[in-house]
Design an enzyme around this catalytic site. Sequence first.
Site, mmCIF file in Angstrom:
data_model
loop_
_atom_site.group_PDB
_atom_site.id
_atom_site.type_symbol
_atom_site.label_atom_id
_atom_site.label_comp_id
_atom_site.label_asym_id
_atom_site.label_seq_id
_atom_site.Cartn_x
_atom_site.Cartn_y
_atom_site.Cartn_z
ATOM 1 N N GLU A 157 13.790 -6.663 -7.148
ATOM 2 C CA GLU A 157 13.749 -5.493 -8.090
ATOM 3 C C GLU A 157 15.286 -5.035 -8.631
ATOM 4 O OE1 GLU A 157 10.916 -2.573 -7.174
ATOM 5 O OE2 GLU A 157 9.509 -3.926 -6.789
ATOM 6 N N ASP A 174 9.200 3.338 0.480
ATOM 7 C CA ASP A 174 8.120 2.503 0.667
ATOM 8 C C ASP A 174 8.242 1.728 1.754
ATOM 9 O OD1 ASP A 174 5.884 0.895 0.164
ATOM 10 O OD2 ASP A 174 6.399 0.079 -1.703
ATOM 11 N N LYS A 190 -1.035 0.908 -10.459
ATOM 12 C CA LYS A 190 -0.714 -0.262 -10.938
ATOM 13 C C LYS A 190 -1.742 -0.822 -11.518
ATOM 14 C CE LYS A 190 2.561 -1.348 -7.069
ATOM 15 N NZ LYS A 190 2.458 -2.053 -5.561
ATOM 16 N N ARG A 201 5.569 -3.924 -10.876
ATOM 17 C CA ARG A 201 5.494 -4.764 -9.790
ATOM 18 C C ARG A 201 6.698 -5.458 -9.400
ATOM 19 N NH1 ARG A 201 0.212 -5.317 -7.730
ATOM 20 N NH2 ARG A 201 1.291 -5.804 -6.066
ATOM 21 N N LYS A 250 7.739 4.591 -10.560
ATOM 22 C CA LYS A 250 8.462 3.889 -9.985
ATOM 23 C C LYS A 250 8.555 2.579 -10.906
ATOM 24 C CE LYS A 250 8.013 1.811 -5.348
ATOM 25 N NZ LYS A 250 6.866 1.194 -4.524
HETATM 26 O O1 LIG Z 1 5.084 -2.451 -3.118
HETATM 27 C C1 LIG Z 1 5.336 -2.110 -4.011
HETATM 28 O O2 LIG Z 1 5.082 -0.774 -4.462
HETATM 29 C C2 LIG Z 1 5.504 -3.061 -5.261
HETATM 30 C C3 LIG Z 1 6.665 -2.255 -6.170
HETATM 31 O O3 LIG Z 1 8.190 -2.074 -5.291
HETATM 32 O O4 LIG Z 1 5.968 -4.248 -4.778
HETATM 33 P P1 LIG Z 1 5.040 -5.379 -4.979
HETATM 34 O O5 LIG Z 1 4.734 -5.660 -6.662
HETATM 35 O O6 LIG Z 1 5.654 -6.701 -4.495
HETATM 36 O O7 LIG Z 1 3.698 -5.149 -4.456
HETATM 37 MG MG LIG Z 2 4.335 -0.268 -2.347
#
Ligand SMILES: O=C(O)[C@@H](CO)OP(=O)(O)O
Ligand SMILES: [Mg+2]
Length: 433
Positions: free
Chosen positions: A209, A246, A340, A369, A391
């Site tokens: 990220e 997180d 999300k 994500r 975020k």
């Molecule tokens: O865990 C999270 O909050 C996300 C974004 O940082 O990660 P990922 O998209 O890999 O689930």
């Molecule tokens: Mg997370």
Amino acid sequence: MSSSAISAVVARQILDSRGRPTVEADVQLADGSRGRACAPSGASRGRHEAWELRDGDPSHYEGLSVRRAVANANAELANAVIGQSAVEQARVDDVMREADGTPALERLGANAVLAVSMATARAAAAHRSIPLYEHLADLAGTAMSMPMPMTNILSGGAHAGRGMDLQDFLAIPVGAKSYSEALEMIARIRLSSARLMDERGLSTLLADEGGLSPGFGKARDAMDLMIRSFETAGLRPGEDVAIALDVAASELFEDGVYRLDGEGLTLTGEEMIEFILDLASHYPVVSIEDPLDQDDWENWRTFTAQLPRVQIVGDDLFVTNVGRIEDGIARGAANAALIKLNQNGTLSGTIEATAAARAAGYATVVSARSGETEDTFIADLSVGLGAGQIKIGSVRSTERLAKYNQLLRIEEDAKLGFAGVRGIFGLNVPIAA
Ligand SMILES: O=C(O)[C@@H](CO)OP(=O)(O)O
Ligand SMILES: [Mg+2]
């Protein structure tokens, strides 16, 4: 056919920020209005998320491809939505869910459904000649506001080759008076953290990220570096800027225990709670996401009760799912929900999940994500839902900056109120109007 009716859907396979295939969809309406959107993709995915359809074994490029999902969007989903009015988002999403026929959208793929769902909203906003954020606010029936960002500075876990146990060390500029001021503070912190690491001979290579991954074994070393970065940027820790974590603990949970290899610890649920509480008590931590495994409800409840003034965010725990959010509310697990789109699978479902969280007084954080594209949809979503927080990841990669910069444009043309620290659970620092 009404002028807002969907007349064509065209999906294709494109690449995301990790160079992996993902679904992009175009939706066209009878009056010629168009919308385009891309599905994002996570790495630390929750077990209960909507289903991302890939073609085979994801350890090979061929397996990672999304050609079946694309074909499903071009055929079955197109058939289902053509003729439907794009301004009736819930109806469009319903017909796609009916066409799929499974709760997690396993048959046609949540990546296919979501790309069409988001593109429909964009086409509807174009049809109405209004900005996307305004259209989303109308769909959700909420008051718009500019979100407070929580921004990844240091990365570990699945986003950084498991260099550190905890996944995200984030900065929240709680003292900012506007979104643009918040972003400026973050950019200063990001620069100062890279300089500090450079001075100490630590790697400044980027994680998924755009965050830095110094490869510390111990979380406390990362926390100390966060604090030093704030100070070097001329900001006061705890006043101008606070820390969010997180933990992404589902990734650490194996055979009933939490394995923190960097710390050299194997912990029970109770010990994990103690470990995180100890960390939070030594630093200005205002928000903690996924401190425990996605199905460890009892420990979630205990943890939440112990930190009434800290925002406790459910990500893998809630997976933007109304049923799981309501379960969490009933059990007193967490006091905030990460939002999300692709965990849910449709825009309408995401709006419902946000409303369910908010109705119980839970804070909401719209989130990207780890696999993203140039699509800026979530910037508009955070404003349209009046979510309070966003975020996105670091300010050092273009797929993230596309969103941060889109929020600057929205701030400029919308002159909306800033959620500021009012959006942060437990903090009560007044901000200027
Ligand atoms: O865990 C999270 O909050 C996300 C974004 O940082 O990660 P990922 O998209 O890999 O689930
Ligand atoms: Mg997370």
